[in-house]
Design a protein around this motif. Structure first.
Motif, PDB file in Angstrom:
ATOM      1  N   UNK A  49      27.973  39.673 101.755  1.00  0.00           N
ATOM      2  CA  UNK A  49      28.627  39.619 100.431  1.00  0.00           C
ATOM      3  C   UNK A  49      27.941  38.591  99.535  1.00  0.00           C
ATOM      4  N   UNK A  50      27.536  37.462 100.089  1.00  0.00           N
ATOM      5  CA  UNK A  50      26.830  36.454  99.280  1.00  0.00           C
ATOM      6  C   UNK A  50      25.509  37.006  98.768  1.00  0.00           C
ATOM      7  N   UNK A  51      24.777  37.738  99.635  1.00  0.00           N
ATOM      8  CA  UNK A  51      23.506  38.322  99.190  1.00  0.00           C
ATOM      9  C   UNK A  51      23.739  39.337  98.077  1.00  0.00           C
ATOM     10  N   UNK A  52      24.758  40.183  98.301  1.00  0.00           N
ATOM     11  CA  UNK A  52      25.042  41.199  97.272  1.00  0.00           C
ATOM     12  C   UNK A  52      25.480  40.527  95.973  1.00  0.00           C
ATOM     13  N   UNK A  53      26.296  39.471  96.100  1.00  0.00           N
ATOM     14  CA  UNK A  53      26.768  38.778  94.899  1.00  0.00           C
ATOM     15  C   UNK A  53      25.607  38.127  94.146  1.00  0.00           C
ATOM     16  N   UNK A  54      24.645  37.561  94.885  1.00  0.00           N
ATOM     17  CA  UNK A  54      23.497  36.931  94.225  1.00  0.00           C
ATOM     18  C   UNK A  54      22.671  37.975  93.469  1.00  0.00           C
ATOM     19  N   UNK A  55      22.368  39.132  94.149  1.00  0.00           N
ATOM     20  CA  UNK A  55      21.574  40.154  93.484  1.00  0.00           C
ATOM     21  C   UNK A  55      22.334  40.762  92.312  1.00  0.00           C
ATOM     22  N   UNK A  57      24.561  39.237  90.559  1.00  0.00           N
ATOM     23  CA  UNK A  57      24.576  38.237  89.490  1.00  0.00           C
ATOM     24  C   UNK A  57      23.300  38.275  88.662  1.00  0.00           C
ATOM     25  N   UNK A  58      22.156  38.477  89.328  1.00  0.00           N
ATOM     26  CA  UNK A  58      20.900  38.591  88.581  1.00  0.00           C
ATOM     27  C   UNK A  58      20.926  39.821  87.667  1.00  0.00           C
ATOM     28  N   UNK A  59      21.470  40.972  88.225  1.00  0.00           N
ATOM     29  CA  UNK A  59      21.573  42.165  87.368  1.00  0.00           C
ATOM     30  C   UNK A  59      22.497  41.894  86.182  1.00  0.00           C
ATOM     31  N   UNK A  60      23.626  41.234  86.442  1.00  0.00           N
ATOM     32  CA  UNK A  60      24.572  40.913  85.375  1.00  0.00           C
ATOM     33  C   UNK A  60      23.904  40.072  84.283  1.00  0.00           C
ATOM     34  N   UNK A  61      23.160  39.011  84.710  1.00  0.00           N
ATOM     35  CA  UNK A  61      22.484  38.151  83.726  1.00  0.00           C
ATOM     36  C   UNK A  61      21.458  38.949  82.935  1.00  0.00           C
ATOM     37  N   UNK A  62      20.707  39.835  83.620  1.00  0.00           N
ATOM     38  CA  UNK A  62      19.688  40.632  82.920  1.00  0.00           C
ATOM     39  C   UNK A  62      20.342  41.566  81.907  1.00  0.00           C
ATOM     40  N   UNK A  63      21.445  42.253  82.317  1.00  0.00           N
ATOM     41  CA  UNK A  63      22.120  43.171  81.392  1.00  0.00           C
ATOM     42  C   UNK A  63      22.683  42.421  80.187  1.00  0.00           C
ATOM     43  N   UNK A 199      16.176  50.366  84.191  1.00  0.00           N
ATOM     44  CA  UNK A 199      14.912  50.000  84.851  1.00  0.00           C
ATOM     45  C   UNK A 199      14.530  48.554  84.524  1.00  0.00           C
ATOM     46  N   UNK A 200      14.682  48.142  83.232  1.00  0.00           N
ATOM     47  CA  UNK A 200      14.255  46.801  82.840  1.00  0.00           C
ATOM     48  C   UNK A 200      15.178  45.719  83.383  1.00  0.00           C
ATOM     49  N   UNK A 201      16.426  46.055  83.618  1.00  0.00           N
ATOM     50  CA  UNK A 201      17.373  45.041  84.119  1.00  0.00           C
ATOM     51  C   UNK A 201      17.541  45.101  85.622  1.00  0.00           C
ATOM     52  N   UNK A 202      16.765  45.993  86.321  1.00  0.00           N
ATOM     53  CA  UNK A 202      16.811  46.026  87.776  1.00  0.00           C
ATOM     54  C   UNK A 202      17.955  46.818  88.344  1.00  0.00           C
ATOM     55  N   UNK A 203      18.713  47.558  87.503  1.00  0.00           N
ATOM     56  CA  UNK A 203      19.815  48.356  88.038  1.00  0.00           C
ATOM     57  C   UNK A 203      19.277  49.530  88.838  1.00  0.00           C
ATOM     58  N   UNK A 505      21.761  18.349  78.867  1.00  0.00           N
ATOM     59  CA  UNK A 505      20.769  19.219  78.234  1.00  0.00           C
ATOM     60  C   UNK A 505      21.350  20.500  77.671  1.00  0.00           C
ATOM     61  N   UNK A 506      22.514  20.910  78.139  1.00  0.00           N
ATOM     62  CA  UNK A 506      23.085  22.170  77.695  1.00  0.00           C
ATOM     63  C   UNK A 506      22.636  23.369  78.507  1.00  0.00           C
ATOM     64  N   UNK A 507      21.691  23.186  79.442  1.00  0.00           N
ATOM     65  CA  UNK A 507      21.215  24.285  80.275  1.00  0.00           C
ATOM     66  C   UNK A 507      22.048  24.355  81.546  1.00  0.00           C
ATOM     67  N   UNK A 508      22.580  25.549  81.833  1.00  0.00           N
ATOM     68  CA  UNK A 508      23.299  25.748  83.077  1.00  0.00           C
ATOM     69  C   UNK A 508      22.332  25.922  84.233  1.00  0.00           C
ATOM     70  N   UNK A 509      22.882  25.892  85.442  1.00  0.00           N
ATOM     71  CA  UNK A 509      22.040  26.032  86.629  1.00  0.00           C
ATOM     72  C   UNK A 509      21.341  27.385  86.646  1.00  0.00           C
ATOM     73  N   UNK A 510      22.028  28.466  86.228  1.00  0.00           N
ATOM     74  CA  UNK A 510      21.402  29.778  86.255  1.00  0.00           C
ATOM     75  C   UNK A 510      20.274  29.884  85.247  1.00  0.00           C
ATOM     76  N   UNK A 511      20.326  29.077  84.176  1.00  0.00           N
ATOM     77  CA  UNK A 511      19.235  29.071  83.203  1.00  0.00           C
ATOM     78  C   UNK A 511      18.062  28.213  83.650  1.00  0.00           C
ATOM     79  N   UNK A 512      18.331  27.190  84.442  1.00  0.00           N
ATOM     80  CA  UNK A 512      17.278  26.229  84.812  1.00  0.00           C
ATOM     81  C   UNK A 512      16.524  26.638  86.062  1.00  0.00           C
TER      82      UNK A 512
END
Length: 985
Positions: A49-55, A57-63, A199-203, A505-512
């Motif tokens: 579940x952690x692996x699926x959630x991480x992947x 999350x990347x799709x969510x950020x890209x979309x 395709x561009x967002x990895x879905x 800095x205003x940058x979150x961990x997912x941005x940095x």
């Protein structure tokens, strides 16, 4: 029947306590294995579940990034259309092309004024969409009306496109006109191909390891319609995430491809490991039980044999016949030996050969036992005691037997001494005993190993718990630290940041994460040399500390105090870099403010100095005329009244000059520019001279003045006698001023054993002051009270300057006073021993004015009164006096007249005295003596004059005798030394 026998056998074994530890160990191992499998299943499921959630999350950020970025592009185009409602197709294509530059999933953009598509980009391939009326298209009518009526952007889709395929459609309302009279113009639409977006967002595309489902058609969120993926995905316990759109949201559901794995992939490896571990635990326990049972069996056998031997002793004849014990006897006298048949069997000797006696029997003994057994037997024979021994014998076939022998002496009826004994084979007993010993040793060693293993396991477990607790504490410290903490890999890619980094800095961990600190924080004003030096230290694995200017996500400047700590691996390469940054922006701001305040203070100090210099010049210039003219009048033949008037003018002018000097002294003391000159001086001359100044005034008031010196005072001291005299003049002058009648005493001594620690006490019987007034008597512009000021006058600066001078000379001034009884001021100064007392005193300057030799004097002075005064001072002298009203005229007249002496003022129009002197010194003429005659009385002014090339310095107001003596001295010096023309600078 056979089954009943087997069951009965197992029941007996279970009832035997020997196997109980093995059974308990087996039960514990089975329970631990079952628990380990359950934990393994749980860990596998959580990690999946952690692996699926991480992947996901990347799709969510890209979309979100793709859709929101495209939305911002369209907002800019909509703003352009709102300002240019009549935009032609060419203009629209130009702007749309710029909007679609860069990474975007938008396929084409269309504008529909009045809900009819008339502008589109690109046109090629989209011709069928031109002229499309949204109000007449059922598939798009509802969405178009919703955009128009709500006034908000609508992201619709996926929908079937007129051009073919499916896509999402951005629809933005466009209003024209002023804010209070907005008018609906139309809709700006943009088509995003679903295939391109996914395709561009990895879905979709690539090696997909997840099954994805999207819900919330038209941005309706989790309650909306599913538009991507199968219906099995949302029902299969997926990982759910909300994708935030500019307006509305989607819900993303994700699970592993093929569904969740029923069992972990390492199940059989885990089972084999558990089986091996259980075997290592159960088998040694079982073996230990078996050995313990064997030991008990041997012990039982030994006990039974002992019982049998006791029975044999009671029934010897029966035992001899039935036992396997060999019996022997020996005649002690003739050494004749007899054996029974069992003895022959034991030793492997045929009965026909007879018994072995003497050396033959000894030869059968094992070499390692031979000496011991022979000595024991001989000792028993001599002492006629029992013999007991156990030994080994060697048979003819080379085999070894263990023999136990017992013998007792006795005497027969004939009086002969005999030894009768028995031998029996104990080889089996020895073997069992050795096996038992070895088993006990093995069991003991195994128990020791188990204990050591248990202790090591407990220590490892405790150390693991300690490390886990420490890691937990460290993680809490890093997460909640006030300083920013950044972890990067060897290539400077960010691995982790704490919350303080996000706040700063205003940058979150997912941005940095995945980017370098320079990519995030460097900006236009960042010092690239500092960044390069920082990177060089990182690459070399060297700590680094510096201050660097960075930028926040919002573009604001922020200063960080940065500490870089590289962590190297066993191969010496940098594995991890720890960066700790502290926000020092406020400190930097305070530094700038302090620097600005310092500059402001320096400007104010310079302005004050310039003001005092100007004040000194402007006051001394007329004072020079007043005092000079008064001195000239005093030399004239006047009546008594006129003479009194002139003396009043002179005394008033001197009082005003003292006030000016006090103010200038105070300014120099406050600025730290007041120099203390140290030289040898005569103590009594200095103090007596200061007291003598006020004796006439004291006599006039009927006051008694006494000066006394303590024993042991040095005649000469090293220090600033001028400042000492200035302080004494003030103290004694105040005593005379504020004492209407009585006496004044000046007592001179030294403090303790230090003869150079000078103490001067000035005591009077005057009006005195109160304790409250004494506490601020040394404050500037302060006197005892207003009535005192009116009655006696003064500025209140005298004691202030005297106190400051005393402190500068390593001492101080204190006062003790009572109103109506007088005051006592105590002055304490630190002097030094005189280097050498001179034999004679320097001659004083005579009061009479000298007669000058004939000479030419040029007076450079812009003030007419001062020029008149100098003319009168030089009247009657053989001097050719020429006058110049400014510095420029003085240079020209010097070039033409070549005077002997120039009296040069500093402040003049057109060209000041300093510049005029520098130009004169550069002329190729016979150089004159230049004497500064100026109202600028600061020591810095004196030095500036000398540095410019002047020879002497006289401060206004100047007395006639001083001026004439100075001119006489410089003329005499000029006669002795031939001045050479100075080359031009």
């Amino acid at each position: 029947m056979a089954l009943n026998k087997i069951s009965a056998g197992w029941l007996r074994r279970l009832g035997n306590r020997t196997y109980l530890p093995a059974l308990l160990a087996l039960a514990v191992v089975c329970a631990a294995g079952y628990y380990a499998e359950r934990q393994n299943d749980t860990i596998h499921y959580q990690s999946e579940r952690a692996r699926v959630q991480q992947q996901a999350g990347l799709m969510k950020s890209s979309l979100e990034g793709q859709l929101n970025g495209d939305y911002q592009r369209l907002r800019g185009l909509a703003a352009m259309l709102a300002t240019e409602p009549d935009m032609p197709q060419a203009r629209f294509s130009q702007i749309a092309e710029q909007v679609l530059m860069g990474q975007t999933a938008i396929r084409h953009i269309a504008a529909a004024p009045g809900l009819v598509v008339s502008l589109i980009y690109p046109i090629k391939g989209n011709e069928p969409a031109i002229g499309l009326d949204y109000t007449k298209t059922a598939a798009q009518r509802e969405a178009a009306y919703r955009v128009r009526d709500s006034g908000e952007m609508v992201l619709a889709g996926p929908v079937n496109l007129v051009q073919g395929g499916t896509g999402f459609i951005y629809r933005l309302p466009i209003f024209t006109g002023p804010e209070d009279k907005k008018k609906f113009w139309g809709i700006l639409s943009a088509v995003v191909e679903t295939k391109t977006l996914y395709a561009e967002t990895g879905v979709t595309g690539g090696a997909q390891t997840l099954e994805i489902a999207l819900t919330g058609k038209d941005g309706t969120g989790a309650a909306g319609q599913q538009f991507l993926g199968t219906e099995e995905i949302p029902a299969g316990e997926p990982v759910l995430m909300d994708i935030n759109l500019p307006v509305g949201s989607w819900q993303l559901a994700a699970r592993p491809a093929g569904g969740w794995q029923a069992q972990p992939g390492n199940l059989w490896q885990l089972r084999l490991a558990l089986l091996a571990a259980g075997t290592l635990i159960v088998f040694p326990t079982f073996l230990a039980g078996r050995l313990s049972a064997a030991r008990q069996t041997v012990i039982g056998q030994l006990r039974r044999r002992e019982a049998e031997l006791e029975a044999v002793s009671r029934r010897l004849e029966i035992a001899v016949k039935t036992s396997r014990v060999g019996i022997w006897e020996c005649d002690a006298g003739n050494k004749r030996v007899s054996w029974d048949s069992r003895m022959h069997e034991l030793y492997g000797v045929p009965r026909e050969q007879g018994p072995l006696a003497g050396s033959a029997w000894i030869a059968r003994l094992h070499p390692q036992d031979r000496d011991r057994v022979v000595k024991s037997l001989e000792a028993a024979e001599r002492a006629k005691t029992n013999f007991a021994s156990e030994f080994r014998i060697l048979l003819d076939d080379g085999s070894v037997k263990h023999i136990r022998a017992l013998a007792s002496p006795f005497t027969d009826t004939q009086g002969r001494s005999w030894m009768i004994g028995v031998n029996w084979n104990v080889s089996e007993d020895v073997r069992l005993r050795e096996e038992l010993i070895h088993a006990n040793q093995a069991l003991s060693e195994r128990n020791t190993e188990l204990k050591e293993g248990k202790r090591a396991l407990e220590e490892a477990h405790a150390e693991l718990q300690k490390q886990q607790a420490e890691l937990h504490r460290l993680s809490l410290v890093a997460k909640h630290a006030s300083d920013s903490i950044i972890l990067t890999d060897g290539s400077r890619k960010i691995l982790w940041v704490n919350d303080a980094f996000t706040r700063a800095t205003g940058y979150g961990a997912d941005e940095a994460i995945g980017r370098t600190p320079s990519d995030l924080l460097d900006g236009p004003a960042t010092d690239l040399s500092v960044v390069r030096e920082m990177n060089r230290h990182k690459e070399r694995g060297i700590r680094y500390h510096n201050e660097v200017l960075n930028y926040t996500k919002a573009g604001e400047e922020v200063w960080f105090d940065t500490n870089i700590v590289p962590v190297t691996g066993a191969d010496g390469e940098v594995d991890l870099i720890i960066g700790i940054e502290r926000d020092i922006t406020r400190s930097k701001q305070r530094e700038r403010e302090l620097a600005e305040a310092k500059l402001a203070a320096e400007h104010a100090d310079r302005a004050k100095s310039e003001f005092l210099a100007n004040m000194s010049h402007e006051i001394r210039t007329p004072m020079n005329g007043i005092i000079g003219m008064a001195d000239l009048l005093a030399e004239a033949d006047l009546t008594a009244d006129d003479q009194q008037n002139v003396e009043t003018i002179r005394s008033s002018a001197q009082a005003l000059l003292k006030i000016i000097n006090d103010i200038l002294d105070l300014s120099r003391l406050e600025a730290g520019k007041f120099a203390i000159s140290r030289e040898d001086f005569n103590l009594r001359d200095c103090i007596g001279g200061a007291a003598d100044l006020f004796r006439p005034k004291a006599l006039e008031k009927g006051l008694s003045m006494q000066v006394s010196y303590a024993n042991g005072l040095p005649e000469w001291l090293h220090g600033d006698d001028g400042r000492l005299r200035q302080i004494l003049v003030n103290l004694i002058g105040n005593a005379v001023k504020f004492t209407p009648d009585g006496k004044i005493a000046v007592r001179v001594s030294h403090a303790g054993a230090d003869r150079c620690r000078l103490v001067v006490e000035v005591e009077d019987s005057g009006i005195g002051i109160s304790e409250a007034q004494a506490s601020h008597i040394f404050d500037r512009f302060t006197q005892a009270d207003a009535a005192t000021t009116k009655a006696f006058g003064g500025t209140g600066l005298g004691l202030t300057i005297s106190s400051m001078l005393a402190k500068r000379m390593g001492g101080g001034i204190s006062v003790q006073s009572q109103p109506g009884k007088g005051s006592c001021f105590r002055l304490e100064l630190q002097m030094s021993p005189a280097s050498q007392a001179p034999d004679t005193e320097a001659p004083a300057l005579p009061d009479a004015a000298p007669q000058l030799r004939p000479c030419r004097v040029l007076l450079a002075e812009d003030n007419q009164t001062n020029r008149l005064l100098v003319r009168k001072f030089l009247r009657g002298q053989p001097v050719d006096l020429q006058e110049a009203g400014n510095g420029r005229a003085a240079v020209e007249m010097c070039r033409e007249l070549e005077p002997d002496v120039i009296l040069m003022d500093m402040s003049m129009p057109e060209l000041d005295g300093i510049s005029a002197t520098q130009e004169i010194r550069s002329l190729p003429i016979r150089q004159p003596v230049i004497v500064a005659l100026t109202a600028n009385a600061f020591s810095s002014d004196r030095q500036a004059c000398l540095d410019a090339g002047m020879d002497h310095f006289l401060a206004k107001p100047v007395k006639k005798t001083v001026l004439l003596h100075t001119l006489a001295a410089v003329l005499a010096e000029a006669e002795d030394t031939q001045r050479r023309p100075r080359a031009s600078a």
